[in-house]
Scaffold this motif. Structure first.
Motif, PDB file in Angstrom:
ATOM      1  N   TRP A 138      -5.118   2.649  -6.874  1.00  0.00           N
ATOM      2  CA  TRP A 138      -4.333   1.941  -5.859  1.00  0.00           C
ATOM      3  C   TRP A 138      -3.358   0.950  -6.485  1.00  0.00           C
ATOM      4  O   TRP A 138      -2.456   0.475  -5.836  1.00  0.00           O
ATOM      5  N   GLN A 139      -3.580   0.622  -7.759  1.00  0.00           N
ATOM      6  CA  GLN A 139      -2.755  -0.352  -8.474  1.00  0.00           C
ATOM      7  C   GLN A 139      -2.646  -1.654  -7.682  1.00  0.00           C
ATOM      8  O   GLN A 139      -1.567  -2.191  -7.451  1.00  0.00           O
ATOM      9  N   ASP A 140      -3.797  -2.129  -7.282  1.00  0.00           N
ATOM     10  CA  ASP A 140      -3.876  -3.341  -6.476  1.00  0.00           C
ATOM     11  C   ASP A 140      -5.217  -4.014  -6.751  1.00  0.00           C
ATOM     12  O   ASP A 140      -6.117  -3.407  -7.321  1.00  0.00           O
ATOM     13  N   ARG A 171       3.806   5.673  -5.600  1.00  0.00           N
ATOM     14  CA  ARG A 171       3.732   5.716  -7.066  1.00  0.00           C
ATOM     15  C   ARG A 171       2.748   6.777  -7.522  1.00  0.00           C
ATOM     16  O   ARG A 171       2.996   7.519  -8.473  1.00  0.00           O
ATOM     17  N   ARG A 172       1.607   6.846  -6.834  1.00  0.00           N
ATOM     18  CA  ARG A 172       0.592   7.833  -7.212  1.00  0.00           C
ATOM     19  C   ARG A 172       1.110   9.259  -7.046  1.00  0.00           C
ATOM     20  O   ARG A 172       0.664  10.171  -7.738  1.00  0.00           O
ATOM     21  N   ARG A 212       0.838  -1.215   0.000  1.00  0.00           N
ATOM     22  CA  ARG A 212       0.000   0.000   0.000  1.00  0.00           C
ATOM     23  C   ARG A 212       0.861   1.249   0.000  1.00  0.00           C
ATOM     24  O   ARG A 212       0.541   2.247  -0.652  1.00  0.00           O
ATOM     25  N   ALA A 233       2.135   1.764  -3.464  1.00  0.00           N
ATOM     26  CA  ALA A 233       1.086   2.276  -4.336  1.00  0.00           C
ATOM     27  C   ALA A 233       0.867   3.767  -4.124  1.00  0.00           C
ATOM     28  O   ALA A 233       0.729   4.544  -5.074  1.00  0.00           O
TER      29      ALA A 233
END
Length: 228
Positions: free
Chosen positions: A181-183, A116-117, A110, A113
């Motif tokens: 969230w890329q998850d 990265r955002r 998390r 993520a």
């Protein structure tokens, strides 16, 4: 990357610091709310891990104070599992919420993520987006509406950018979660609802006559179709 851990549990702080530093992230620890605010006012951070039950100044009070001068991403780490607690914290500016006891691999994922955002992007990848009187500069991470700057959290910014990148697409909550969230989707719906609601409130405060985010009932959200 530079991370601030605000938690009064030395064991948790030690574990988090050790794991984060293995990823080559610099970590600083504050063991109470006042010390945490002091660090945040004097130094720049890329991410904050914030406990709620802190000495001298509670975690939610730290978050409220922080949002008056910074949009640094914040992940809440708390033993409180109530949905109302989570929703309230998201409303006042938290980016994510992890319940204790937590899985360290999940927390690390998390954190990655969120970081990265919040990483500036290259100019050639649609750095500036426009819709009506709304402009989003993804390189500088600035949002301007009617010549007024919007104070957005990292998550709000990315949700808005996602909608503006695909102005004709309707995004389900799962679409938004997995894109931002890329998850894998593991939300109860409250997280997306709260972030979108907060984003709408901020947009409406400047441009109440325009609907920049439209709800497609039973499906999800898309960029509003403004009148010409």
């Amino acid at each position: 990357m530079k991370i601030l851990i605000i938690d009064d549990d030395p064991a948790i702080c030690s574990m988090l610091k050790k794991v984060m530093e293995k990823n080559s992230w610099e970590c600083i620890v504050a063991y109470d709310g006042l010390a945490g605010i002091d660090y945040l006012e004097k130094e720049s951070f890329d991410l904050v891990f914030l406990d709620l039950n802190l000495p001298y100044k509670s975690g939610d009070s730290v978050l409220v104070k922080l949002r008056t001068f910074s949009d640094v991403p914040v992940i809440i780490i708390s033993a409180k599992e109530l949905v109302t607690t989570k929703v309230d914290l998201l409303k006042i500016g938290a980016d994510d919420y992890v319940t204790k006891p937590f899985d360290i691999d999940e927390l690390t994922a998390r954190a990655e993520a969120v970081l990265r955002r919040n990483t500036p992007i290259k100019k050639e990848t649609f750095a500036e987006l426009r819709h009506g009187q709304l402009t989003l500069n993804r390189e500088e991470r600035r949002a301007v509406l009617n010549q007024q700057e919007l104070q957005l959290t990292s998550t709000e910014f990315e949700i808005l950018a996602l909608l503006m990148l695909h102005p004709n697409k309707v995004f389900s909550k799962q679409n938004i979660f997995e894109s931002v969230w890329q998850d894998l989707y593991r939300d109860d719906g409250h997280t997306i609802n709260v972030h979108v609601s907060s984003l709408r409130t901020k947009l409406a405060a400047i441009a109440p006559e325009s609907e920049y985010i439209e709800t497609v009932w039973g499906v999800g959200y898309r960029l509003g179709r403004l009148e010409s």
